[in-house]
Enzyme design. Structure first.
Site, PDB file in Angstrom:
ATOM      1  N   GLU A   1      -4.134  -8.124  -6.327  1.00 50.40           N
ATOM      2  CA  GLU A   1      -2.793  -8.674  -6.497  1.00 50.40           C
ATOM      3  C   GLU A   1      -2.582  -9.887  -5.592  1.00 50.40           C
ATOM      4  OE1 GLU A   1      -0.487  -4.464  -7.581  1.00 50.40           O
ATOM      5  OE2 GLU A   1      -0.122  -5.478  -5.682  1.00 50.40           O
TER       6      GLU A   1
ATOM      7  N   ARG B   1       5.542   3.204   0.883  1.00 50.14           N
ATOM      8  CA  ARG B   1       6.280   3.437  -0.365  1.00 50.14           C
ATOM      9  C   ARG B   1       7.606   4.135  -0.121  1.00 50.14           C
ATOM     10  NH1 ARG B   1       5.947   3.256  -5.382  1.00 50.14           N
ATOM     11  NH2 ARG B   1       3.798   2.548  -5.387  1.00 50.14           N
TER      12      ARG B   1
ATOM     13  N   ARG C   1       0.864  -1.185   0.000  1.00 46.43           N
ATOM     14  CA  ARG C   1       0.000   0.000   0.000  1.00 46.43           C
ATOM     15  C   ARG C   1       0.890   1.221   0.000  1.00 46.43           C
ATOM     16  NH1 ARG C   1      -3.563   3.142  -1.362  1.00 46.43           N
ATOM     17  NH2 ARG C   1      -5.352   3.734  -0.067  1.00 46.43           N
ATOM     18  N   GLY C   2       0.854   1.977  -1.099  1.00 50.67           N
ATOM     19  CA  GLY C   2       1.788   3.064  -1.299  1.00 50.67           C
ATOM     20  C   GLY C   2       1.903   4.060  -0.171  1.00 50.67           C
ATOM     21  N   PRO C   3       0.798   4.684   0.255  1.00 47.48           N
ATOM     22  CA  PRO C   3       0.902   5.713   1.302  1.00 47.48           C
ATOM     23  C   PRO C   3       1.503   5.204   2.603  1.00 47.48           C
ATOM     24  CG  PRO C   3      -1.228   5.831   0.193  1.00 47.48           C
ATOM     25  CD  PRO C   3      -0.565   4.581  -0.297  1.00 47.48           C
ATOM     26  N   ASP C   4       1.389   3.905   2.865  1.00 46.45           N
ATOM     27  CA  ASP C   4       1.899   3.357   4.129  1.00 46.45           C
ATOM     28  C   ASP C   4       3.411   3.167   4.126  1.00 46.45           C
ATOM     29  OD1 ASP C   4      -0.678   3.276   4.968  1.00 46.45           O
ATOM     30  OD2 ASP C   4      -0.855   1.097   5.070  1.00 46.45           O
TER      31      ASP C   4
ATOM     32  N   GLY D   1      -8.866   2.408 -13.563  1.00 48.36           N
ATOM     33  CA  GLY D   1      -9.763   1.303 -13.861  1.00 48.36           C
ATOM     34  C   GLY D   1     -10.033   0.454 -12.640  1.00 48.36           C
TER      35      GLY D   1
END
Length: 1005
Positions: free
Chosen positions: A195, A133, A128-131, A161
């Site tokens: 994913e 990255r 999860r990017g914001p957590d 999408g």
């Protein structure tokens, strides 16, 4: 107090009080453990910045200006590494260890993430990017990338999408290791959950824990129980998902979380240091990847007994046997045995490396340091290692290598090898580490005080006959009429693999009379000395072939063939014919890239023959390749007209000699001169009258007065020449000049005027980034090869295209042409064409074209023109891309094709019909989107078929008709359900089927 070599993470606004000069290094990521320089240097590329500090004047580090162009990561923050560069005391007022000095570092558009090398991904990261990255995930990604592990990192914020893209599905499917990083908000992202579901699906298809795919979960600041049972933040995330997603999807996601949540992984708590955990992850990943890693070996005839013996000596479960030696005469197969053992046991170790040609490496200037750099790079998976001296190398090994369980193979060591000078004390290494050393000289092992030795004997009769026949007849046994003679040759070769190979190659396609003549010569050898046996093949060469063989043995091993070929042609050595003989007789190898190779025993034979020209005085030999001999000859001006080839490398010479024309005055027959890292000055107008090839590499100064009437090749790579260099005037008078190579000449700003050199046949201007202007080639009627890359050349002025009727090879890559979208006009004589241009030239007039390569690196791929079918002489077509660009292929392909290769064109969904390719012998499709290969069954002469990473391929209909097929590879074709019956493929020698999850049916094997 100043702590040298410590990593400080400082609070923003902290002040550093010190005296003198300090070095501040910008690191590419700030979230790192405290005080561990090894981890920092392993993870980051650091660039030093020097600052003068006035005594006791505080500096607010948050205000330091550090250029963002040096940053190699995404937008983030930077940390500082403080080193004491003088003996002084200082006072530091800083935040507590572990607090971070944060100042923005903007991403540079010119510094993208490191590109992946050719081949499938090895690791897929899901997070999860914001957590995480810019924290844990970024550290892990760069750790893996800097360790040369091909890693896919998803840019979650850029997705659009509702469904994950096909490229993501493919990346997950092809990766060997899948790493989900569960964080507080991981489950709030539907893409992360998609994913994860795909990961579990692939894992199950591969046979769960016993399959190819491995899932290694990381629970970052989250309880694994919350992941398994969807509690806490995960429960709230699913409450929101249930409002938008159907129940089947919700169920699939929950099952995936439950499955992965039960797997063994790493739980990262807030108080845990990241460094140790990242190291554990790397060791696990590296170990899993090495299960599929192998070194290439030569013929594996009859070596099983030797391999098993060496493995037994290694005694992998014990904690005492550190060094195992393999000794024996040259050509007995020591290297092949060592490589096979390495392949067999490497997975038992944390880190491994195989170092070849140790003896040759140690003969180089500063050879110990060169060898240390190779070892450290190999063990730690560094692309480059820059140890400056032996002491620093030992210190680095003790700090970074000794703590691991390592396997290091040192191939071809002699009695001068000193373990302690390279590695330090053996006792510093883990007792579970192992060293395998191969040598011709048993004394080298005795000096290491090891009694774990293996000496391979000669090959058995049956294995000797098999190896000999492979080279003499291209089969495992001789024909009946040759059987008796073959037995006699086996007796002379005495089971020596190299002799069997070389002699067998000499006899290939010859009649029995020739066999009897060669047998008589071999029987006259008084003892079974391998060089004496090999000399029989040398004596059979023509005078020209001997000259070429000796040149390669002395100076051209590892070199590309094109430059020597021009020199040999100018000397009337007929290299095309000679090289064919040398290769056919296994005396010389030429790899796919055109580089020369030679067995070290054959190299030693060639050099011994040259040394015999004058045993006492090296200055009277035809070829001088030793730095010591070369420098002595030049310094003492002892060279005479016997010297034809001279190479000198002053890279590591403390005293950089400056040579003038006086040192070369008597070298009247010198035809080849290569000088690296030297200084040449003076008037060379009246010297070196026979010089054909001049190669000056990285020379600080080069002569300005040259009048070399016989000069054919000029190579000034890495030299700081400029457009005003007076030497160009002399070069323009070299009427026989055929080759000009300028590689990475960064000071030259204009294209040199070579127009008077009308005999030019090859021009290579490569990575001369400042070079501008127009290249005039209209007068070069004999030009055969033009290769331009990474220059600012604006225009290629050709004049009348009819004037370039001899141009055979054209390569135009990464040029700053004034009209980059305008397809160039090309001469009709071209045989090889390589382009990386968004526009494709008119191909219809290229009636002689035999090889066509499109190598695209941009955002949009080329459209392969329909008229390509008109190229009736085209033999090879290669289309490749560094990114998944869209490539279209319309119409049909020319029936003349013998090789078709398409790489990394994942958007290519349909191939033209192949039924008309009746001459095709090689078909390779790697990372393509095709679902079928239309016309496959009509490729009756196909010998090689390779299909890799074709996730949509559902059929190989017609494969059963390829009766001449010798090699078949089908890999990572996830939806391919079956293969046709292979019973008719009686020529098949190599069959590789792997990672085809649905392939349940295969007949005829």
């Amino acid at each position: 107090m100043m702590w040298k070599g410590k990593l400080f993470l400082l609070r923003k606004g902290s002040e550093l009080h010190c005296r003198g000069r300090i070095s501040v290094s910008l690191l590419t990521c700030p979230w790192w453990c405290h005080g561990d320089v090894e981890y920092a240097s392993r993870l980051f590329n650091s660039l030093p910045h020097q600052f003068d500090i006035v005594d006791n004047v505080p500096i607010n580090l948050a205000q330091l200006m550090i250029s963002p162009v040096h940053c190699t990561t995404a937008q983030g923050f930077a940390s500082v590494c403080v080193k004491d560069t003088a003996h002084r005391k200082k006072e530091t007022e800083a935040g507590t260890s572990g607090e971070i000095l944060n100042f923005p570092v903007m991403r540079s558009s010119s510094m993208p993430d490191p590109p992946l090398t050719t081949g499938e991904y090895e690791v897929f990261l899901s997070f999860r990017g914001p957590d995480v990255r810019q924290t844990f995930a970024d550290c892990l990604y760069h750790f893996l990338i800097h360790s040369k592990i091909r890693t896919f990192r998803d840019e979650e914020e850029l997705r659009k999408g509702e469904e994950i893209a096909p490229s993501l599905v493919q990346a997950i499917s092809e990766s060997k290791i899948l790493i989900p990083i569960f964080s507080q908000n991981y489950a709030s992202s539907k893409w992360c959950l998609q994913e994860l579901a795909k990961m579990v699906e692939c894992w199950k298809k591969q046979g769960k824990g016993g399959g190819r795919t491995t899932i290694l979960p990381i629970f970052y600041l989250v309880d694994p129980r919350d992941v398994r049972h969807q509690e806490g933040a995960y429960e709230e995330a699913f409450r929101r998902h249930s409002l938008k997603q159907d129940q089947q999807t919700i169920k699939q996601w929950k099952e995936a979380l439950l499955e992965v949540g039960k797997m063994k992984g790493w739980h990262v708590a807030g108080s845990d240091g990241h460094g140790a955990i990242l190291e554990q992850i790397f060791v696990k990943v590296d170990s899993l990847l090495r299960t599929n890693y192998t070194l290439l070996t030569d013929e594996l005839v009859g070596i099983d007994v030797h391999v098993n013996k060496v493995v037994q000596l290694l005694n992998l479960d014990a904690a005492s046997e550190m060094i195992v030696g393999i000794h024996g005469m040259g050509g007995i197969g020591k290297t092949t045995i060592a490589k096979t053992v390495f392949n067999k046991v490497c997975t038992h170790f944390d880190r491994c490396c195989f170092i070849e040609d140790v003896r040759e490496t140690l003969l180089k200037a500063d050879g110990v340091v060169v060898l240390q750099n190779k070892i450290i790079s190999g063990v730690l998976r560094y692309d480059h290692c820059n140890v400056n001296n032996a002491s620093e190398g030992i210190h680095m090994m003790v700090d970074r290598i000794c703590k691991h369980r390592v396997l290091i193979v040192l191939d071809d060591v002699d009695a001068k090898f000193e373990f302690d000078k390279i590695f330090g004390k053996l006792g510093n290494f883990s007792s579970k580490s192992r060293f395998i050393i191969t040598t011709r000289d048993k004394r080298a092992l005795e000096l290491l005080q090891t009694d774990k030795l293996h000496e391979p004997g000669g090959m058995s009769h049956d294995h000797s006959l098999q190896l000999f026949s492979k080279h003499a007849f291209k089969m495992d046994n001789p024909p009946n009429e040759y059987t008796a003679l073959a037995e006699k040759f086996l007796k002379v070769a005495a089971g020596l693999p190299l002799a069997l190979k070389v002699v067998g190659s000499l006899l290939f396609r010859t009649d029995t009379n020739f066999w009897r003549a060669k047998l008589k010569e071999l029987k006259e050898v008084p003892t079974v000395e391998v060089q004496q046996i090999l000399r029989i093949s040398y004596n059979e060469l023509t005078p020209n072939e001997k000259q070429i063989f000796l040149d390669i043995a002395c100076v051209f091993i590892g070199d590309y063939k094109e430059v020597p070929f021009y020199m040999w042609s100018s000397c009337d050595f007929n290299p095309e014919i000679g090289m064919r003989t040398l290769v056919n007789r296994s005396l010389v190898r030429i790899d796919e890239e055109g580089q020369f190779g030679m067995h070290d025993h054959l190299r030693d034979l060639g050099r011994a023959i040259v040394n015999e020209e004058d045993v006492q005085n090296p200055c009277k030999r035809s070829r001088i390749w030793s730095n010591e001999n070369a420098l002595d000859m030049l310094a003492n001006r002892e060279g005479g007209d016997q010297v034809e080839v001279l190479r000198v490398d002053m890279r590591k010479n403390e005293a950089r000699h400056e040579f003038t024309e006086k040192e070369f005055k008597n070298l009247s027959r010198l035809r080849y001169l290569e000088v690296s890292y030297g200084r040449l000055s003076g008037d060379f107008k009246e010297v070196l009258p026979s010089l054909c090839c001049l190669r000056l590499h990285s020379c600080d100064s080069i002569p300005t007065d040259l009048h070399l009437k016989k000069l054919v090749i000029l190579d000034l790579s890495f030299c700081p020449i400029k457009e005003g260099w007076r030497g160009w005037q002399g070069i323009q008078k070299a009427k026989k000049l055929k080759v000009v190579i300028l590689l990475e000449c960064h000071e030259i700003r204009r294209v040199p005027d070579l127009s008077p050199c009308t005999s030019l046949e090859l021009i290579k201007l490569l990575s001369c980034y400042k070079m501008k202007g127009d290249l005039h080639i209209a007068g070069f009627k004999n030009l055969r090869v033009l290769s331009l890359r990474s220059t600012q050349i604006a225009k290629i002025i050709t004049g009348d295209m009819e004037m370039l009727e001899n141009l055979l090879e054209l390569s135009l890559k990464q040029l700053s042409l004034s009209s980059p979208r305008e397809a160039p006009l090309l001469p009709t004589s071209l045989k090889q064409l390589s382009l990386s241009s968004p526009s494709v030239p008119n191909l219809m007039q290229l009636v002689e074209l035999e090889e066509l390569k499109f190598e695209w690196c941009g955002e949009a791929g080329p459209e392969i023109p329909a008229e390509i079918w008109r190229l009736s002489k085209l033999r090879t077509l290669e289309i490749s891309s560094a990114s998944p660009v869209f490539v279209t292929m319309e119409g049909s392909l020319p029936s003349s094709l013998t090789s078709l290769q398409i790489h990394f064109c994942v958007a290519l969904e349909k191939l033209p019909g192949l039924a008309n390719l009746t001459n095709l012998t090689e078909l390779r499709l790697v990372k393509v989107g095709v679902s079928e290969i239309c016309g496959l069954g009509e490729l009756r002469v196909l010998t090689t078929l390779e299909v890799r990473n074709a996730p949509r391929l559902s059929s190989l209909d017609g494969l059963e008709n390829l009766v001449l097929l010798m090699k078949l590879t089908v890999s990572n074709c996830g939806v391919l359900p079956k293969l046709p019956d292979l019973v008719k493929l009686i020529k098949l020698q190599a069959l590789e089927i792997q990672e085809c999850q649905l392939l349940l049916e295969m007949q005829g094997t």
